[in-house]
Enzyme design. Structure first.
Site, PDB file in Angstrom:
ATOM      1  N   GLU A 285       0.853  -1.185   0.000  1.00  0.00           N
ATOM      2  CA  GLU A 285       0.000   0.000   0.000  1.00  0.00           C
ATOM      3  C   GLU A 285       0.895   1.243   0.000  1.00  0.00           C
ATOM      4  OE1 GLU A 285      -3.527   1.733   2.980  1.00  0.00           O
ATOM      5  OE2 GLU A 285      -1.916   0.482   3.782  1.00  0.00           O
TER       6      GLU A 285
ATOM      7  N   LYS B   8      -9.647   0.308  -1.769  1.00  0.00           N
ATOM      8  CA  LYS B   8      -9.759  -0.159  -0.382  1.00  0.00           C
ATOM      9  C   LYS B   8     -11.171   0.074   0.157  1.00  0.00           C
ATOM     10  CE  LYS B   8      -7.414   0.591   4.070  1.00  0.00           C
ATOM     11  NZ  LYS B   8      -6.375   1.428   4.730  1.00  0.00           N
TER      12      LYS B   8
ATOM     13  N   CYS C 288      -4.514  -3.410   3.758  1.00  0.00           N
ATOM     14  CA  CYS C 288      -4.235  -3.017   5.136  1.00  0.00           C
ATOM     15  C   CYS C 288      -5.398  -3.313   6.095  1.00  0.00           C
ATOM     16  CB  CYS C 288      -3.825  -1.550   5.171  1.00  0.00           C
ATOM     17  SG  CYS C 288      -2.776  -1.129   6.590  1.00  0.00           S
TER      18      CYS C 288
END
Length: 264
Positions: free
Chosen positions: A40, A106, A142
């Site tokens: 990321e 995301k 994440c």
């Protein structure tokens, strides 16, 4: 399948970060990898403005990553930022390479541990999978790793490997949580998990950027039964591993958690 995990430490300099993509992708190709996974925020590290460097998926930064993938004949997954709504950005994984051109935004934004990603980032809305050489991969970023449903959704869509790209925040117990979560998600989904995080800036003498999650390292490749094929420390490093996606079906036959799951 041979794949590589590029545990880099990106900076504010987007051009320098492209240099890291080229360098680590070339090393991965020379080692025989078909795919190299970057973390990321490869485009720019957290702790710096994202709005002023966000660009469309056909912009110059993404186009250069595509050129690198084409020139090296390797698939690349790398974190970048694209324009969102009302001045926000989207936290995006670019997937590019031979026959590949897709992206994932995301879904779960990091509004935790004193950081409020939703103030500056728009959430994605749908899971994304892609296929490379007969193997199906799911994508996650994440904070997504704390939400098992995304990983099982990817697995139910055919993913044999779930990729997690991260810039994991430091703090008490956070490294232990990361290690536990990536192994748990492999067991939840009975897939391989390829977890690539930003390296720890302190390992190269750089201090933390305020409260921004700038990485702790600990990238890993986990089997569908939760054991580590490789587990890195904090410093920048390239790990090249071989996995056999055919073992996923064998594990799912012995441990049919996807088939046995019930919704409530």
């Amino acid at each position: 399948m041979r794949l590589a995990v590029a545990q880099i430490i990106s900076s504010a300099d987007t051009s320098a970060n492209l240099g890291l993509v080229w360098d680590y992708a070339a090393q991965a190709k020379n080692a025989g990898a078909q795919l190299v996974v970057f973390p990321e925020a490869t485009m720019r590290a957290f702790g710096h403005s994202l709005k002023d460097i966000a660009e469309p998926l056909d912009g110059p930064w993404a186009s250069e990553v595509r050129r690198i993938a084409k020139d090296l004949d390797i698939a690349i997954v790398a974190g970048m930022f694209i324009p969102g709504h009302e001045g926000r950005v989207r936290n995006t994984l670019l997937v590019t390479g031979p026959g590949l051109d897709t992206s994932y935004d995301k879904i779960h934004l990091f509004d935790a541990f004193g950081f409020t990603e939703s103030r500056t980032v728009d959430a994605g809305t749908a899971p994304v999978t892609f296929e490379l050489d007969g193997t199906v991969f799911g994508l996650a970023t994440c904070y997504d790793v704390r939400f098992p449903a995304l990983f099982t959704a990817n697995a139910n869509a055919g993913a044999q490997v779930n990729i997690v790209c991260a810039s994991w925040g430091a703090g008490e117990g956070k490294a232990e949580q990361w290690d536990l979560l990536v192994r748990a998600r492999a067991l939840d989904s009975t897939t391989f998990v390829v977890a690539c995080g930003q390296g720890d800036p302190e390992t190269i003498g750089a201090g933390p950027a305020g409260t921004a999650p700038t990485g702790i390292g600990h990238s890993a490749v986990i089997t569908p039964l939760g054991s580590a094929v490789v587990a890195l420390g904090g410093k920048p490093e390239l790990a090249v591993v071989d996995i056999d996606p055919a073992t996923v079906g064998q594990v799912q036959a012995k441990l049919p958690v996807l088939a046995n799951a019930r919704c409530f």
